[in-house]
Design an enzyme around this catalytic site. Structure first.
Site, PDB file in Angstrom:
ATOM      1  CG  HIS A 105     -35.996 -22.990 -45.732  1.00 28.78           C
ATOM      2  ND1 HIS A 105     -35.087 -24.033 -45.768  1.00 28.78           N
ATOM      3  CD2 HIS A 105     -35.640 -22.234 -44.658  1.00 28.78           C
ATOM      4  CE1 HIS A 105     -34.231 -23.918 -44.763  1.00 28.78           C
ATOM      5  NE2 HIS A 105     -34.549 -22.836 -44.066  1.00 28.78           N
ATOM      6  CG  MET A 147     -32.292 -23.209 -36.895  1.00 31.68           C
ATOM      7  SD  MET A 147     -32.672 -21.620 -37.658  1.00 31.68           S
ATOM      8  CE  MET A 147     -34.168 -22.070 -38.515  1.00 31.68           C
ATOM      9  CG  ASP A 150     -36.184 -20.874 -41.365  1.00 30.94           C
ATOM     10  OD1 ASP A 150     -35.233 -21.669 -41.461  1.00 30.94           O
ATOM     11  OD2 ASP A 150     -36.385 -19.956 -42.174  1.00 30.94           O
ATOM     12  CG  ASP A 170     -31.250 -20.628 -44.343  1.00 31.74           C
ATOM     13  OD1 ASP A 170     -31.683 -19.494 -44.569  1.00 31.74           O
ATOM     14  OD2 ASP A 170     -31.788 -21.434 -43.546  1.00 31.74           O
ATOM     15  N   GLY A 171     -29.468 -17.678 -45.615  1.00 28.49           N
ATOM     16  CA  GLY A 171     -29.192 -16.440 -44.885  1.00 28.49           C
ATOM     17  C   GLY A 171     -28.586 -15.374 -45.763  1.00 28.49           C
ATOM     18  N   GLY A 172     -29.307 -14.272 -45.926  1.00 27.94           N
ATOM     19  CA  GLY A 172     -28.765 -13.133 -46.682  1.00 27.94           C
ATOM     20  C   GLY A 172     -28.696 -13.366 -48.176  1.00 27.94           C
ATOM     21  CG  MET A 223     -27.251 -21.887 -40.598  1.00 29.95           C
ATOM     22  SD  MET A 223     -28.830 -21.446 -41.353  1.00 29.95           S
ATOM     23  CE  MET A 223     -28.909 -19.673 -41.128  1.00 29.95           C
ATOM     24  CB  SER A 229     -37.250 -18.893 -45.598  1.00 26.57           C
ATOM     25  OG  SER A 229     -37.609 -18.766 -44.236  1.00 26.57           O
ATOM     26  N   GLY A 245     -35.584 -15.611 -47.641  1.00 28.91           N
ATOM     27  CA  GLY A 245     -36.802 -15.216 -46.937  1.00 28.91           C
ATOM     28  C   GLY A 245     -37.179 -13.778 -47.196  1.00 28.91           C
ATOM     29  CB  SER A 246     -35.991 -10.596 -45.699  1.00 25.11           C
ATOM     30  OG  SER A 246     -34.621 -10.775 -45.975  1.00 25.11           O
ATOM     31  CG  HIS A 259     -33.131 -24.740 -41.031  1.00 27.75           C
ATOM     32  ND1 HIS A 259     -32.684 -23.457 -41.311  1.00 27.75           N
ATOM     33  CD2 HIS A 259     -32.171 -25.294 -40.249  1.00 27.75           C
ATOM     34  CE1 HIS A 259     -31.524 -23.263 -40.725  1.00 27.75           C
ATOM     35  NE2 HIS A 259     -31.196 -24.353 -40.063  1.00 27.75           N
ATOM     36  N   GLY A 287     -31.529 -17.392 -36.590  1.00 20.57           N
ATOM     37  CA  GLY A 287     -32.470 -16.823 -35.617  1.00 20.57           C
ATOM     38  C   GLY A 287     -33.393 -15.797 -36.239  1.00 20.57           C
ATOM     39  CG  PHE A 288     -33.471 -12.686 -35.587  1.00 17.16           C
ATOM     40  CD1 PHE A 288     -34.726 -12.485 -35.008  1.00 17.16           C
ATOM     41  CD2 PHE A 288     -32.398 -12.971 -34.767  1.00 17.16           C
ATOM     42  CE1 PHE A 288     -34.891 -12.570 -33.638  1.00 17.16           C
ATOM     43  CE2 PHE A 288     -32.547 -13.047 -33.387  1.00 17.16           C
ATOM     44  CZ  PHE A 288     -33.797 -12.847 -32.817  1.00 17.16           C
ATOM     45  CG  MET A 294     -36.159 -20.458 -35.441  1.00 18.57           C
ATOM     46  SD  MET A 294     -35.799 -18.697 -35.622  1.00 18.57           S
ATOM     47  CE  MET A 294     -35.351 -18.635 -37.357  1.00 18.57           C
TER      48      MET A 294
HETATM   49  C1  DX5 Z   1     -32.464 -17.760 -40.394  1.00 14.45           C
HETATM   50  C2  DX5 Z   1     -33.287 -18.782 -41.150  1.00 14.45           C
HETATM   51  C3  DX5 Z   1     -33.432 -18.466 -42.575  1.00 14.45           C
HETATM   52  C4  DX5 Z   1     -34.111 -17.156 -42.847  1.00 14.45           C
HETATM   53  C5  DX5 Z   1     -33.396 -16.520 -43.991  1.00 14.45           C
HETATM   54  O1  DX5 Z   1     -32.169 -18.221 -39.137  1.00 14.45           O
HETATM   55  O2  DX5 Z   1     -32.717 -20.077 -41.050  1.00 14.45           O
HETATM   56  O3  DX5 Z   1     -34.063 -19.516 -43.303  1.00 14.45           O
HETATM   57  O4  DX5 Z   1     -35.470 -17.274 -43.174  1.00 14.45           O
HETATM   58  O5  DX5 Z   1     -33.867 -15.245 -44.109  1.00 14.45           O
HETATM   59  P1  DX5 Z   1     -33.191 -14.176 -45.069  1.00 14.45           P
HETATM   60  O6  DX5 Z   1     -33.293 -14.716 -46.449  1.00 14.45           O
HETATM   61  O7  DX5 Z   1     -34.010 -12.968 -44.829  1.00 14.45           O
HETATM   62  O8  DX5 Z   1     -31.757 -14.007 -44.622  1.00 14.45           O
HETATM   63 ZN    ZN Z   2     -33.528 -21.756 -42.521  1.00 12.25          ZN
END
Ligand code: DX5
Ligand code: ZN
Length: 230
Positions: free
Chosen positions: A39, A74, A41, A181-183, A143, A14, A203-204, A72, A148-149, A43
């Site tokens: 990916h 949102m 995102d 998706d997420g963490g 999710m 992402s 992502g991170s 994606h 959001g982040f 928002m």
């Molecule tokens: C969060 C996004 C994710 C985000 C995941 O709202 O939908 O796609 O980029 O980021 P990490 O991998 O850092 O949790």
């Molecule tokens: Zn996403």
């Protein structure tokens, strides 16, 4: 190098955690890796408490890459923008069940544009709410954090939804991909895959790493070493 992902899972980096002033560099990193998805995102500041980018950004990314663009959304009332995101060159367009009262219609619009259609739910939505839609979707995005982040901790309980989706797919002989998706990082990717994930969004863990390529390869190995990809 076989980047088709046949016979194994997919990692979808992402760009949310990449440097927005140098997205070309982020795209090039993914292109050098063994995965073929990106990916994106989107928002709107209403459905989630953050604002990112719109169709123009995706169109510009489309111009510089052949990666599978996994958009994606949102955003509230996604029907207003499905055409724009389809025309921007997205390959998959995923909407949120919570953002569309008539999700069946929204998913049909995505298919009308010749795109793959995904449905997503936030952690507080029970997965059974998706049951009626399963036969018509190409992907289900679970999710595993409140959207959001980037950089949040995976909510373990959401993994149960992957198990449920995998069971339903087998029981009814359906074909959707299961995406989480997420963490997702080195610590969590194995349990996500073992629970049924075909696509790991991250992502991170990738873009905040000193060696993003190594992170992508590590996550891809989660599929090889543990469970069989359909
Ligand atoms: C969060 C996004 C994710 C985000 C995941 O709202 O939908 O796609 O980029 O980021 P990490 O991998 O850092 O949790
Ligand atoms: Zn996403």
């Amino acid at each position: 190098m076989d980047k088709s992902n046949k016979g194994r899972g997919i990692v979808a980096p992402s760009i949310l955690s990449a440097d927005f002033s140098d997205l070309k560099a982020a795209v090039e990193i993914v292109e050098r890796s063994d995965t073929s998805w990106l990916h994106l995102d989107v928002m709107d500041g209403i459905f989630v408490p953050n604002i990112t980018f719109g169709p123009k950004m995706i169109r510009d990314i489309r111009r510089i890459t052949n990666l599978t663009l996994d958009t994606h959304l949102m955003i509230t009332e996604p029907d207003r923008f499905i055409g724009n995101f389809a025309e921007s060159g997205s390959d998959y367009i995923t909407i949120h069940l919570e953002a569309s009262i008539h999700a069946h219609r929204s998913l049909s619009y995505i298919h009308d544009y010749g795109k793959k259609a995904g449905i997503s739910i936030v952690p507080s939505t029970p997965v059974i709410m998706l049951e009626e839609l399963l036969p018509m979707v190409d992907m289900v995005l679970i999710m595993s954090v409140n959207p959001g982040f980037g950089g949040q901790k995976l909510i373990e309980k959401t993994l149960d939804k992957l198990i449920w989706l995998k069971e339903k797919r087998e029981k009814y002989n359906l074909n959707y991909l299961i995406e989480i998706d997420g963490g997702i990082n080195r610590e969590t990717c194995l349990s996500a895959v073992a629970s049924g994930a075909d696509v790991l969004v991250s992502g991170s863990a990738i873009f905040n790493s000193d060696d993003p390529l190594e992170e992508i390869e590590y996550m891809l190995k989660c599929f090889q070493n543990n469970v069989q990809f359909r």
